[in-house]
Every structure is written in structure tokens, then in C-alpha cells.
Scaffold this active site. Structure first.
Site, PDB file in Angstrom:
ATOM      1  N   TYR A 150     -13.595  -5.762   4.775  1.00  0.00           N
ATOM      2  CA  TYR A 150     -12.368  -6.295   4.210  1.00  0.00           C
ATOM      3  C   TYR A 150     -11.882  -7.666   5.065  1.00  0.00           C
ATOM      4  O   TYR A 150     -12.132  -7.669   6.016  1.00  0.00           O
ATOM      5  CB  TYR A 150     -11.465  -5.179   4.540  1.00  0.00           C
ATOM      6  CG  TYR A 150      -9.749  -5.417   4.314  1.00  0.00           C
ATOM      7  CD1 TYR A 150      -9.165  -5.464   3.061  1.00  0.00           C
ATOM      8  CD2 TYR A 150      -8.991  -6.265   5.234  1.00  0.00           C
ATOM      9  CE1 TYR A 150      -7.883  -5.595   2.886  1.00  0.00           C
ATOM     10  CE2 TYR A 150      -7.709  -6.514   4.946  1.00  0.00           C
ATOM     11  CZ  TYR A 150      -7.216  -6.270   3.549  1.00  0.00           C
ATOM     12  OH  TYR A 150      -5.860  -6.607   3.346  1.00  0.00           O
ATOM     13  N   ASP A 186     -15.159 -12.945  11.135  1.00  0.00           N
ATOM     14  CA  ASP A 186     -13.775 -12.612  10.938  1.00  0.00           C
ATOM     15  C   ASP A 186     -13.266 -11.779  11.727  1.00  0.00           C
ATOM     16  O   ASP A 186     -13.587 -10.405  11.811  1.00  0.00           O
ATOM     17  CB  ASP A 186     -13.821 -11.998   9.467  1.00  0.00           C
ATOM     18  CG  ASP A 186     -12.175 -11.646   9.054  1.00  0.00           C
ATOM     19  OD1 ASP A 186     -11.453 -11.670  10.121  1.00  0.00           O
ATOM     20  OD2 ASP A 186     -12.078 -10.975   7.961  1.00  0.00           O
ATOM     21  N   LYS A 197      -3.762 -11.636  13.466  1.00  0.00           N
ATOM     22  CA  LYS A 197      -3.160 -10.708  14.049  1.00  0.00           C
ATOM     23  C   LYS A 197      -2.891 -10.732  15.566  1.00  0.00           C
ATOM     24  O   LYS A 197      -1.546 -11.152  15.898  1.00  0.00           O
ATOM     25  CB  LYS A 197      -4.265  -9.524  13.748  1.00  0.00           C
ATOM     26  CG  LYS A 197      -4.222  -9.167  12.188  1.00  0.00           C
ATOM     27  CD  LYS A 197      -4.792  -7.773  12.114  1.00  0.00           C
ATOM     28  CE  LYS A 197      -4.618  -7.408  10.656  1.00  0.00           C
ATOM     29  NZ  LYS A 197      -5.907  -7.114   9.744  1.00  0.00           N
ATOM     30  N   TYR A 239       0.796  -1.227   0.084  1.00  0.00           N
ATOM     31  CA  TYR A 239      -0.185  -0.167   0.141  1.00  0.00           C
ATOM     32  C   TYR A 239       1.011   1.358   0.143  1.00  0.00           C
ATOM     33  O   TYR A 239       0.713   2.229   0.981  1.00  0.00           O
ATOM     34  CB  TYR A 239      -1.010   0.093   0.829  1.00  0.00           C
ATOM     35  CG  TYR A 239      -2.243  -1.092   1.038  1.00  0.00           C
ATOM     36  CD1 TYR A 239      -3.261  -0.610   0.405  1.00  0.00           C
ATOM     37  CD2 TYR A 239      -1.961  -2.389   1.098  1.00  0.00           C
ATOM     38  CE1 TYR A 239      -4.449  -1.612   0.329  1.00  0.00           C
ATOM     39  CE2 TYR A 239      -2.995  -3.194   1.008  1.00  0.00           C
ATOM     40  CZ  TYR A 239      -4.222  -2.733   0.695  1.00  0.00           C
ATOM     41  OH  TYR A 239      -5.188  -3.743   0.414  1.00  0.00           O
TER      42      TYR A 239
END
Ligand SMILES: *Cc1c(COP(=O)(O)O)cnc(C)c1O
Length: 438
Positions: A152, A248, A277, A12
Site C-alpha cells: 500500500y 516507502d 505520518k 473507508y
């Protein structure tokens, strides 16, 4: 001779205009330590020149307790010396067995089996494949997936397909599979979401395999929040048609929203739960997909063709699992949820102060996340204000990475009141400097 330019292609990042990446030598607690300008290559030479940057985004939402928590460091060192990596087909090891038991114990009883992988994207890919396989193997194939607009779920093709169709993935859109989208249930506009869902459910009787969602907080989609009641209503509507629920929690898991898992706040029990994460406290990459016994059983058969055809080379890596076990032990031993509550309190006070500003709106908070939108003419991910905010904050040694014109804080849980004040002050100064320049 031209100056050295790194060959590394960063995520990104538009390299044609982006500044050089900042070189980090070490990290501790809520801080990253960067080389000072006049440092030689050996950081030990001039530690007083070290630049100390506060990590206000938990290094992209992964760090839970703080950087380099000594317990995790020790667990990783010990495991690295004992067993580095082992094939996970036909073999297992204690760190994985221990972690599986721990995760199954801290989640709902409905989730009885676990599949390890190596990232958030793979945890989601696995969940999607399991959901599709479940219906196929039970003899009543269902082909469609429902997802929120603006969601996302990762950057691989499967996860891009179920994510919102945004600028992130526009180029690859023709290569993605179709998904049934429902509008994000923004406060006050929930009924358009319910209506759209009702229509989809009516038009696709017995053809929806699963509903995938980020519970309570959409991360990369702009740090947007919605209520537990709304999530409960939507999931009940799906459940009534037997649709599998894929939570999620790659970002929301492990305390970000103020509870261990965001689903708890909606008393919602998913059929598939995706974690990554914060799973290792942010120390190493690891993914996990927990599933219900019914899903496991759909693949459990003497017929080999019904096995789950998926693997990641480093799935359940022993060192990653050891980091995750150490992180979960910290959750048990230290007052981690209390820390997240303190952060939430500080955020609430800061939100109150910030709300007096006329140059921002839509201030929102969920647990340890505080976000606001800067009022600009070019709102969205490519907003020109993004890089100005980023640079101005960084010049004050505060790392925040705005999503377009949305500025947010998502700090590690060790952040003190002083650390947070430093961030809030930097935000005020940045807004003054960037927006009121004449
Ligand atoms: C970050 C994220 C992912 C992808 O995780 P990676 O480890 O980057 O592949 C998936 N879902 C959500 C909600 C995320 O925030």
C-alpha cells in the site's frame, strides 16, 4: 423534523450501515476525549460526562509521542504567529532549512537532497516521478517499476498503481499503469519471491527503473512482516541491475518498527526515501522525499526542460515544518526509542498469552506493532467480523480498527503499561464476547 445528519463523507466508510461518527473535542497523550451523550454542544459544561477513548492505532498511524505534546503545541503556536505560509518556489524559510538539515543528518549520507510535499501519497508520487525522470535524463530511459503484491502506497492514481491490486482499488484498476509484482516474502515462502524477481530481472534487462517497498512491515496490506535479511537479498538483486530503491517509510518511519527507520535493520540504503505520518509527530500533514545526489544531479542542468516539474501548494509549510522540528527535538531529548522498546516488550508478553487462544492465529509483532488474525470463514478486508470487533472494542473505550479479520495495535509511544494492559484486556473480552456468543 428529521434528526441532523452531517454532510461529511468519511474515508473507508460505508455510510449506509456505519454508525454516526464519534465527535472528539480534545486529545491528550494516548487518549481521545469524546462528548458524553447528555452533553450540550459546549464540552466545558459537563466534563464529567466526557468519554475517554484510548487511541490504540495512533489515529491511523500518525501520532508518535502522544496527542498534543506540549513542545509541539508551543512550536506550532509560535510559528503560526510568525509566518503562516509562503510560496516555496524561489523562497525558503528557517523551519524548512532546519528540518532539511535534521532529516539529512539522521538518514544515510547517500541521501543528500530533500523535496517537501504535503502527505504520504505525494511523497511517493514524487519518488516515482524522480525515479522515472532520473533514467530519462541520464539518456537511458527505463519504464518499469517492481513492487510487492499486497503493498500500500497511497490512494492517488500513481500510488494506487504501485500498490497491491486489492479490493481497495479494484474499481479503478483499468486506469492504472502496469507494474511488475513479486510475491510477498512470507516466512517460509521466500523462495517464490526470489524466483519471481529473478525472472523479472532476466526478462526486463535494463528496463526496470525502480523497486518500491514498505520495509519489513506492510501496513494497510494486513500488517504483514518479513525479515531484514530477505529485504537485503531482494534489494541487492535489484541493485546489481542499477535499479533504484524506493523505501516507502511513510508508516514504518520514526520508530514504529523499533528503530528510527526500518531500513536500518536491513542495513539498506535506499536511493529514495518517502516520509510523512510520524514526520511531524503526527501533528500536521507534511511529506518529504529524500533522494541521492545522483538523482538530484540528473535533473540539474542549464536546460530548463529538465527541471523537476512538481509542486504541492502547501509543500514545506512553515507551521508543519516547525511541528516536525519540535518532534525531532523530542526524539533527541526524550528516551523515545526506549519507550518503543517497552511497548515491544509488553506486546511480546501479550502475544505469549494470546497465543493460548484457539480462535486466533498468525500472531505477529514488529516493534510497536502487534497483530493477529481472527479465525473466520470470510477472511479478508470485507470480513463481517470487522465491524463486530470494532464496535465491541469501542464499547470498552478502546479504539482499534481491524483490517478485515486482522486485529492490530499500533499505539502512540507515550502509552504506559497500564494503557496497553487495558487494550489487551479489551481484546480478550471482545474475542470472548464476539466469537463465543451462543
Ligand atoms: C498511509 C500510507 C501512505 C499514504 O499516506 P497519506 O498521507 O495517507 O497520503 C503511503 N504509504 C504508506 C506505507 C502508508 O502507510
Amino acid at each position: 423534523m428529521s434528526e441532523y445528519k452531517s454532510p461529511i463523507w468519511h474515508p473507508y466508510t460505508q455510510h449506509a450501515i456505519a454508525p454516526e461518527a464519534i465527535h472528539i473535542d480534545r486529545a491528550a497523550g494516548a487518549y481521545l476525549f469524546a462528548r458524553g451523550k447528555d452533553n450540550s454542544d459546549n464540552p466545558e459544561d459537563a466534563p464529567e460526562n466526557e468519554r475517554c477513548i484510548i487511541d490504540g492505532v495512533s489515529s491511523w498511524w500518525v501520532i508518535s509521542h502522544g496527542h498534543c505534546h506540549p513542545d509541539i503545541v508551543r512550536a506550532v503556536q509560535n510559528q503560526a504567529a510568525a509566518c503562516d505560509q509562503v510560496i516555496f518556489a524561489g523562497f525558503t524559510h528557517e523551519p524548512a532549512e532546519e528540518l532539511a538539515e535534521k532529516l539529512i543528518n539522521i538518514t544515510d549520507d547517500h541521501l543528500s537532497n530533500i523535496f517537501f510535499s504535503d502527505s504520504g501519497s505525494t511523497a511517493v508520487e514524487v519518488a516515482l516521478k524522480m525515479a522515472i525522470g532520473f533514467w530519462e535524463h541520464t539518456g537511458a530511459p527505463r519504464r518499469k517499476i517492481i513492487a510487492f503484491e499486497g503493498g500500500y502506497h497511497g490512494d492517488t492514481f500513481g500510488t494506487m498503481s504501485v500498490g497491491g491490486r486489492s479490493i481497495y482499488h479494484k474499481l479503478y484498476q483499468p486506469y492504472m499503469f502496469d507494474v511488475e509484482y513479486i510475491p510477498f516474502p512470507e516466512e517460509g515462502k521466500e523462495s517464490s519471491c526470489f524466483d519471481a524477481l529473478e525472472k523479472i530481472l532476466k526478462d526486463n534487462q535494463d528496463d526496470i527503473a525502480a523497486f518500491i517497498f514498505e520495509p519489513l512491515l506492510q501496513g494497510a496490506g494486513g500488517m504483514r512482516i518479513y525479515s531484514p535479511d530477505v529485504l537485503k537479498t531482494i534489494s541487492d538483486m535489484c541493485r546489481a541491475q542499477g535499479i533504484l530503491l524506493i523505501a516507502d517509510e511513510v508508516m514504518t518511519g520514526f520508530g514504529r518498527t523499533g528503530t528510527m527507520f526500518a531500513c536500518e535493520q536491513a542495513s539498506l540504503i535506499p536511493d529514495l526515501l518517502c516520509l510523512s505520518k510520524g514526520l511531524t509527530g503526527g501533528f500536521l500533514s507534511l511529506g518529504a522525499t529524500l533522494c541521492s545526489g545522483a538523482i538530484y544531479k540528473a535533473f540539474y542542468h542549464k536546460d530548463k526542460s529538465k527541471m523537476f516539474f512538481h509542486s504541492s501548494s502547501f509543500m514545506g509549510n512553515p507551521i508543519s515544518c516547525a511541528a516536525a522540528n519540535a518532534s525531532l527535538d523530542i526524539w533527541e531529548r526524550e528516551p523515545v526509542l526506549e519507550r518503543t522498546e517497552q511497548i515491544a516488550k509488553s506486546h511480546a508478553d501479550a502475544a505469549c498469552q494470546l497465543s493460548k487462544r484457539s480462535d486466533i492465529n498468525n500472531i505477529r509483532q514488529k516493534g510497536t506493532m502487534l497483530a493477529m488474525d481472527i479465525i473466520v470463514d470470510d477472511a479478508g478486508y470485507l470480513s463481517n467480523i470487522q465491524s463486530e470487533l470494532y464496535s465491541s472494542l469501542l464499547s470498552q473505550d478502546v479504539l482499534l480498527r481491524p483490517l478485515g479479520n486482522s486485529l492490530y495495535i499500533l499505539p502512540p509511544y507515550c502509552s504506559t503499561g497500564d494503557d496497553l494492559d487495558k487494550i489487551y484486556c479489551a481484546i480478550n473480552k471482545t474475542l470472548n464476547d464476539v466469537l463465543h456468543r451462543v
